[in-house]
Scaffold this motif. Structure first.
Motif, PDB file in Angstrom:
ATOM      1  N   LEU A 173       6.965  -3.733  -9.769  1.00 26.13           N
ATOM      2  CA  LEU A 173       5.761  -4.549  -9.258  1.00 26.13           C
ATOM      3  C   LEU A 173       6.188  -5.770  -8.608  1.00 26.13           C
ATOM      4  CD1 LEU A 173       3.134  -3.974 -11.782  1.00 26.13           C
ATOM      5  CD2 LEU A 173       3.558  -2.612 -10.048  1.00 26.13           C
ATOM      6  N   HIS A 195       8.326  -5.075  -5.213  1.00 21.54           N
ATOM      7  CA  HIS A 195       7.419  -4.455  -4.042  1.00 21.54           C
ATOM      8  C   HIS A 195       6.755  -5.562  -3.670  1.00 21.54           C
ATOM      9  CE1 HIS A 195       8.789  -0.643  -5.817  1.00 21.54           C
ATOM     10  NE2 HIS A 195       8.387  -0.069  -4.444  1.00 21.54           N
ATOM     11  N   GLU A 196       5.962  -6.419  -4.433  1.00 22.76           N
ATOM     12  CA  GLU A 196       5.178  -7.490  -3.998  1.00 22.76           C
ATOM     13  C   GLU A 196       5.984  -8.434  -3.206  1.00 22.76           C
ATOM     14  OE1 GLU A 196       2.234  -8.350  -7.120  1.00 22.76           O
ATOM     15  OE2 GLU A 196       1.481  -6.456  -6.962  1.00 22.76           O
ATOM     16  N   PHE A 245       4.648  -5.374  -0.265  1.00 22.71           N
ATOM     17  CA  PHE A 245       3.791  -4.415  -0.390  1.00 22.71           C
ATOM     18  C   PHE A 245       2.646  -5.066  -1.230  1.00 22.71           C
ATOM     19  CE2 PHE A 245       7.586  -1.975  -0.088  1.00 22.71           C
ATOM     20  CZ  PHE A 245       7.362  -0.758   0.216  1.00 22.71           C
ATOM     21  N   GLN A 246       1.394  -4.377  -0.642  1.00 24.70           N
ATOM     22  CA  GLN A 246       0.060  -4.740  -1.361  1.00 24.70           C
ATOM     23  C   GLN A 246      -0.619  -3.625  -2.310  1.00 24.70           C
ATOM     24  OE1 GLN A 246      -2.587  -6.384   1.451  1.00 24.70           O
ATOM     25  NE2 GLN A 246      -0.948  -7.604   2.357  1.00 24.70           N
ATOM     26  N   PRO A 247      -1.224  -3.966  -3.329  1.00 20.10           N
ATOM     27  CA  PRO A 247      -1.698  -2.840  -4.393  1.00 20.10           C
ATOM     28  C   PRO A 247      -3.033  -2.366  -3.818  1.00 20.10           C
ATOM     29  CG  PRO A 247      -2.183  -5.235  -5.066  1.00 20.10           C
ATOM     30  CD  PRO A 247      -1.169  -5.426  -4.025  1.00 20.10           C
ATOM     31  N   TRP A 282       1.080   0.984  -3.809  1.00 19.29           N
ATOM     32  CA  TRP A 282       1.258  -0.260  -3.047  1.00 19.29           C
ATOM     33  C   TRP A 282       1.730   0.340  -1.741  1.00 19.29           C
ATOM     34  CZ3 TRP A 282       1.630  -0.437  -8.241  1.00 19.29           C
ATOM     35  CH2 TRP A 282       1.168  -1.331  -8.734  1.00 19.29           C
ATOM     36  N   LYS A 338       2.677  -0.971   2.448  1.00 18.11           N
ATOM     37  CA  LYS A 338       3.160  -2.221   3.513  1.00 18.11           C
ATOM     38  C   LYS A 338       3.117  -1.664   4.807  1.00 18.11           C
ATOM     39  CE  LYS A 338       7.379  -4.636   4.285  1.00 18.11           C
ATOM     40  NZ  LYS A 338       6.863  -5.785   4.428  1.00 18.11           N
TER      41      LYS A 338
END
Length: 142
Positions: free
Chosen positions: A90, A93-94, A98-100, A120, A122
Motif C-alpha cells: 500500500l 503504490h500510494e 496510485f489512489q485507493p 488502486w 493511477k
C-alpha cells in the motif's frame, strides 16, 4: 509462470530486477484490465519483490520503468489489486501516485484465509478524445 510471462510479452512488458549475484529480486508486469474493447486503454499491474529485498527501492525502480513505458505505449490508466493487509505494498503504490478506489471483500483465498483485495488506480497520461492507437510492446525498454 512461464506461460504467464510468454502470454504477457506478446503485447505488454514484464520487467525483472536482479541483485548483484544475478538472482531475481523482483518483477513487475502489466495485463489487460478487461477483454472488452472499451477497456483497451487500461491495464492491471502486478509487482513482486523478494522478501529480503523489500525496502531497498526495488519496487520503486521496477514501477519507475513500467509506468512511463505503459504511457508511451498509449495506456491511460493502471490498476493494482493488493491482497490485504499489506502495508508495504500500500505504501509503495500510494507513494507512486496510485489512489485507493475500493475493496473486494473476501475475494481471494491466500495463506489459509479469505482475503480482501484493495484496488488502486493511477492515471498514466492525459485522456485523449478520442483515445489514440495503442502500441505493442516490442521488448525494448524505451
Amino acid at each position: 509462470m512461464r506461460a504467464r510471462i510468454q502470454k504477457t510479452l506478446t503485447t505488454l512488458p514484464w520487467l525483472v530486477a536482479e541483485d548483484t549475484a544475478g538472482t531475481v529480486s523482483g518483477y513487475v508486469y502489466a495485463s489487460k484490465h478487461k477483454e472488452r474493447a472499451a477497456y483497451q486503454w487500461s491495464v492491471d499491474t502486478t509487482i513482486y519483490v523478494r522478501d529480503d529485498m523489500r525496502s531497498h527501492g526495488v519496487g520503486r525502480a521496477l514501477y519507475g520503468r513500467l509506468l512511463p513505458l505503459l504511457a508511451e505505449l498509449g495506456y491511460c490508466q493502471a490498476f493494482a489489486g493488493v491482497a490485504l493487509p499489506n502495508a508495504g505494498s500500500l505504501g509503495l503504490h500510494e507513494a507512486l501516485g496510485f489512489q485507493p478506489i475500493g475493496v473486494y471483500r473476501s475475494v481471494g483465498f491466500k495463506h489459509g484465509a479469505w482475503r480482501d483485495v484493495g484496488w488502486w488506480q493511477k492515471l498514466l497520461r492525459e485522456l485523449d478524445m478520442p483515445p489514440g492507437e495503442l502500441r505493442t510492446f516490442d521488448g525494448s525498454p524505451f
